[in-house]
Design an enzyme around this catalytic site. Structure first.
Site, short mmCIF file in Angstrom:
data_model
loop_
_atom_site.label_atom_id
_atom_site.label_comp_id
_atom_site.label_asym_id
_atom_site.label_seq_id
_atom_site.Cartn_x
_atom_site.Cartn_y
_atom_site.Cartn_z
N ASP A 1 0.75 -1.11 0.09
CA ASP A 1 0.00 0.02 0.04
C ASP A 1 0.85 1.34 -0.03
O ASP A 1 2.05 1.16 0.26
CB ASP A 1 -0.95 0.09 1.21
CG ASP A 1 -0.28 -0.42 2.55
OD1 ASP A 1 0.83 -0.47 2.76
OD2 ASP A 1 -1.26 -1.20 3.25
N GLU B 1 -9.80 -2.18 5.20
CA GLU B 1 -10.65 -1.89 6.32
C GLU B 1 -11.66 -2.55 6.69
O GLU B 1 -12.30 -3.32 5.54
CB GLU B 1 -10.88 -0.30 6.48
CG GLU B 1 -9.65 0.56 6.32
CD GLU B 1 -8.86 0.95 7.57
OE1 GLU B 1 -8.78 -0.38 8.18
OE2 GLU B 1 -7.91 1.71 7.53
N ASN C 1 -7.79 -3.00 14.37
CA ASN C 1 -9.09 -3.40 13.70
C ASN C 1 -9.19 -4.53 12.88
O ASN C 1 -10.25 -4.98 12.21
CB ASN C 1 -9.75 -2.24 13.06
CG ASN C 1 -9.19 -1.64 12.02
OD1 ASN C 1 -7.93 -2.25 11.45
ND2 ASN C 1 -9.43 -0.79 11.10
N HIS D 1 -7.43 -4.76 9.95
CA HIS D 1 -6.97 -4.66 8.47
C HIS D 1 -5.84 -5.63 8.19
O HIS D 1 -4.98 -5.69 8.96
CB HIS D 1 -7.11 -3.41 8.22
CG HIS D 1 -5.86 -2.52 8.70
ND1 HIS D 1 -5.89 -0.86 8.94
CD2 HIS D 1 -4.67 -2.83 8.91
CE1 HIS D 1 -4.74 -0.70 9.41
NE2 HIS D 1 -3.99 -1.59 9.18
#
Ligand code: F6R
Length: 240
Positions: free
Chosen positions: A67, A142, A135, A137
């Protein structure tokens, strides 16, 4: 999914680098999927050591990063382009043309995604390195991201921006969007190596190990892959 528990970050970095060094010795022209963030820094340091000791070479290695932030120029201190050069590429003999990082340069970011996706689809990643978000990811996919997703522009979750603000002067400076490989791209790798260290990852690791497969928890997609190794230190494993 194979879970390897180690004591601390140092041991995690050692174990992860042993797996990568073994691969690079067996296959000097391997294709690596790489991650940024705090989790892989120790591993990259060990790879640089192995390179300096002439155990491995990056001469024929190709890399694809997960990313890149939107809104930051490549030369920004916190771009993932800069991160990768600072923490690995500048210290080994990788060829610049063999390095692939999603580009957020220019006005047509969707085209950048499509171009990167085509590159990924023409490659076979031998091992994809991953960290995990608090979380759940993976990459910057996400919660709620489709498991069929390919390279895409994603709005970063508030939690992710909050977690990453440690690298910036204030939350306002943290980019709101990123380009990320999709979950489908990640699962195309032949093998996956996820590393997680620290108490702030304990809940995510608990969910990954003990809960079911759901798009609300992106890392659970890894349960659909045949060759996944997860290395966790005692803090990240503290709820297991
Ligand atoms: C980084 C990436 C992210 C991080 C994750 C954990 O390229 O894709 O998924 O791996 O946010 O970050 P750290 O390692 O900083 O805790």
């Amino acid at each position: 999914m194979k879970i390897i528990k180690v004591k601390n970050y140092e041991e995690l970095s050692l174990k992860a680098s042993e797996i990568m060094v073994e691969l690079l010795k067996a296959k000097p022209d391997a294709t690596l999927g790489l991650a940024t963030g705090s989790s892989p820094i120790g591993l990259y340091k060990n790879l640089i050591k192995a390179y300096n000791n002439k155990e491995i070479s990056f001469e024929d290695v190709k890399t694809y990063n997960l990313d890149e932030y939107c809104e930051l120029p490549r030369e920004h201190a916190e771009s993932y382009y800069t991160f990768m050069h600072k923490n690995l590429f500048d210290h080994v003999n990788i060829k610049e043309e063999n390095i692939h990082i999603p580009s957020s340069v220019g006005s047509d970011l969707q085209k950048n995604c499509d171009d990167y996706n085509n590159l990924l689809n023409s490659a076979t990643v031998d091992v994809q390195l991953l960290g995990i978000g608090g979380n759940g990811h993976i990459g910057f996919n996400e919660p709620g991201t489709s498991f069929e997703s390919e390279t895409q522009i994603i709005k970063l979750a508030d939690k992710t921006r909050e977690d990453n603000k440690r690298f910036f002067n204030s939350i306002d400076e943290v980019p709101t969007h990123a380009i990320t490989m999709g979950i489908k791209n990640i699962l195309n790798a032949k093998s996956i190596l996820l590393v997680a260290s620290g108490k702030n990852k304990a809940e995510a690791i608990y969910k990954l190990v003990n809960e079911g497969v759901t798009e609300d928890f992106p890392a659970s997609a890894l349960k659909n892959h045949k060759n996944v190794t997860v290395i966790v230190d005692s803090d990240a494993a503290s709820l297991l």
